[in-house]
Write a protein that holds these residues in place. Structure first.
Motif, PDB file in Angstrom:
ATOM      1  N   CYS A 156      50.443 -21.296 -10.561  1.00  0.00           N
ATOM      2  CA  CYS A 156      49.703 -22.561 -10.570  1.00  0.00           C
ATOM      3  C   CYS A 156      50.000 -23.329  -9.288  1.00  0.00           C
ATOM      4  N   ARG A 179      48.771 -20.404 -19.604  1.00  0.00           N
ATOM      5  CA  ARG A 179      49.796 -20.116 -18.608  1.00  0.00           C
ATOM      6  C   ARG A 179      50.951 -19.312 -19.193  1.00  0.00           C
ATOM      7  N   HIS A 236      48.971 -19.043 -14.218  1.00  0.00           N
ATOM      8  CA  HIS A 236      47.727 -19.043 -14.983  1.00  0.00           C
ATOM      9  C   HIS A 236      47.229 -17.611 -15.167  1.00  0.00           C
ATOM     10  N   CYS A 268      46.328 -27.615 -18.164  1.00  0.00           N
ATOM     11  CA  CYS A 268      47.135 -27.905 -16.972  1.00  0.00           C
ATOM     12  C   CYS A 268      46.409 -28.913 -16.074  1.00  0.00           C
ATOM     13  N   CYS A 322      46.186 -29.031 -13.025  1.00  0.00           N
ATOM     14  CA  CYS A 322      45.684 -28.486 -11.755  1.00  0.00           C
ATOM     15  C   CYS A 322      44.185 -28.197 -11.792  1.00  0.00           C
TER      16      CYS A 322
HETATM   17 ZN   LIG Z   1      47.870 -25.242 -13.253  1.00  0.00          ZN
END
Ligand SMILES: [Zn+2]
Length: 453
Positions: free
Chosen positions: A276, A345, A283, A337, A339
């Motif tokens: 990630c 994940r 991920h 997440c 991101c």
């Molecule tokens: Zn992430």
């Protein structure tokens, strides 16, 4: 720059092989389909689960009819993973034909020989599609890292950099990646006219992405330190080692002015995950693999419990994964997440079975604790062994061209976890790993039996 110019480049290596991606028209269409599915079924977790609910039972049903290993077991009416046996590297090594379906055209069969870190050498059946899909998964990871790629024809898109005694080397064109050029090179001195040509060559042909292991990248950075030549500036380095140390990461990011993206992939399974961007675990890359976390006996672990990463599905028609135990450990997390990648994940990813060590007063220390204290150092490879009397030995190999810590500094951090009174021998071994043909080492070992055995 076309393929011939690459082959005859004045700083180029002595290429020792030729290769092609073996993709025909039909396969290129299939890859396009895979790309569409990848986009659609990784958008959110519902779409992924729709795909898996639809396809995993189909795969299991197919396995009952066409995969010898499963056929022999006469599994009753069930299309649930839990009712199927796990498979692993040892089965693939002993009876590969039992895992390859019996109803296919085998003209596209490619065999990869792989050494692995823990298991026996094994031959893995591959299909041009499973190989080409690697690129699509790479694009997905790059996009979440915010890296804009071009992959143009007559330009070098990807260079796979190795540093070992012998490996095949070749340039080829990737039809599934816009006809960009792919290079496989080996930094081993005997492969070049001049010891520094590996650096000069890559600097001249300007690969967009470098892939390889930390040892090879570190060697490349070291070559660059020693000559005056325009620097190599890829958009990213894809590193195939799990648990890259912070010291080596920093060194590589500085040397190449590019992010280092950890990549979790096995020859048997293809790419599974990428690190990630925000550092929150790995991920899962693709929609078409179901991941289970299993305990020693093959039962699913509780949520948030670390167990063996086991994979079903995939995109390799010659080796469909049926509960394939990877030999790697981690836990799954389904929280969204920050991101931006909605895929689940893997946390606590350790590329091997946990090994336990003991302090003098018999306190258990996990190998992850040892990894953690060694992380800040620029270590490329290490081994940590405890014998039956409790004496420990740490062998390390540092990245070249960096400020190396002293043995005392290493001793200090090991004593933080193992206790001040532990008997410890620290060895700095620049040749670590070179005595094995694969160049890989098994980091943790102990002669003391584990408690639960
Ligand atoms: Zn992430």
């Amino acid at each position: 720059m076309d393929l011939d110019e690459i082959k005859e480049h004045k700083h180029g290596p002595k290429w020792n092989s030729e290769a092609s991606d073996m993709l025909d028209e039909g396969m290129i269409d299939e890859i396009a389909e895979f790309t569409e599915d990848l986009d659609e079924f990784t958008r959110n977790m519902e779409s992924r689960s729709i795909y898996l609910k639809d396809n995993i039972p189909k795969l299991l049903d197919y396995a009952k009819r066409h995969i010898q290993y499963i056929k022999e077991l006469n599994i009753p009416e069930s299309n649930k993973l839990i009712d199927f046996p796990t498979t692993d590297r040892s089965i693939l090594a002993s009876y590969p034909w039992k895992l390859v379906p019996d109803d296919l055209d085998y003209s596209g069969l490619i065999v990869y020989n792989t050494a692995g870190t823990t298991g026996e050498p094994v031959s893995v059946p591959q299909h041009p599609i499973s190989v080409a899909a690697y690129c699509n998964l790479l694009l997905r990871a790059l996009s979440f890292w915010g890296i804009e790629h071009e992959f143009l024809p007559e330009k070098v898109g990807i260079a796979l950099v190795g540093f070992q005694k012998y490996t095949i080397t070749f340039p080829c064109i990737l039809k599934s990646l816009n006809n960009t050029i792919f290079l496989k090179i080996n930094l081993n001195e005997e492969d070049w006219r001049d010891a520094y040509d590996g650096y000069r060559f890559l600097s001249d042909v300007k690969p967009e992405i470098l892939t390889g292991d930390p040892l090879s990248f570190s060697k490349l950075a070291h070559l660059g330190d020693q000559i005056k030549y325009p620097p190599i500036r890829p958009k990213a380095l894809i590193t195939t080692a799990v648990a890259l140390s912070d010291g080596v990461r920093k060194r590589l990011e500085e040397a190449f002015q590019a992010p280092v993206i950890d990549w979790y992939s096995l020859t048997e399974t293809g790419p599974i995950g990428y690190k990630c961007k925000l550092g929150h675990g790995y991920h899962v890359l693709s929609h078409d693999i179901e991941i289970e976390i299993l305990d020693k006996t093959g039962n699913p672990c509780k949520p948030e419990e670390v167990g063996e990463i086991t994979v079903s599905g995939g995109r390799n028609p010659y080796f469909p994964l049926i509960r394939y135990r990877t030999g790697d450990y981690g836990k799954l997390n389904f929280e969204i997440c920050p991101c931006g990648d909605p895929m689940p994940r893997i946390f606590n990813l350790e590329g091997r079975e946990p090994v336990q060590f003991f302090t003098i007063d018999k306190k258990i220390i996990n190998n992850a604790d040892i990894s953690a204290v060694l992380k800040p150092f620029p270590i490329i490879q290490f081994t940590f062994h405890q014998d039956s009397k409790g004496a420990c030995e740490l062998k390390v190999k540092f990245a070249s061209g960096v400020q190396q810590p002293s043995k005392e500094e290493l001793r200090e951090v090991i004593c933080e976890v193992m206790g001040k009174n532990i008997s410890l021998n620290v060895i700095i071994d620049p040749n670590l790993g070179e005595r094995r043909s694969s160049g890989k080492v098994i980091p943790f070992s102990a002669d003391i039996p584990l408690f639960y055995e």
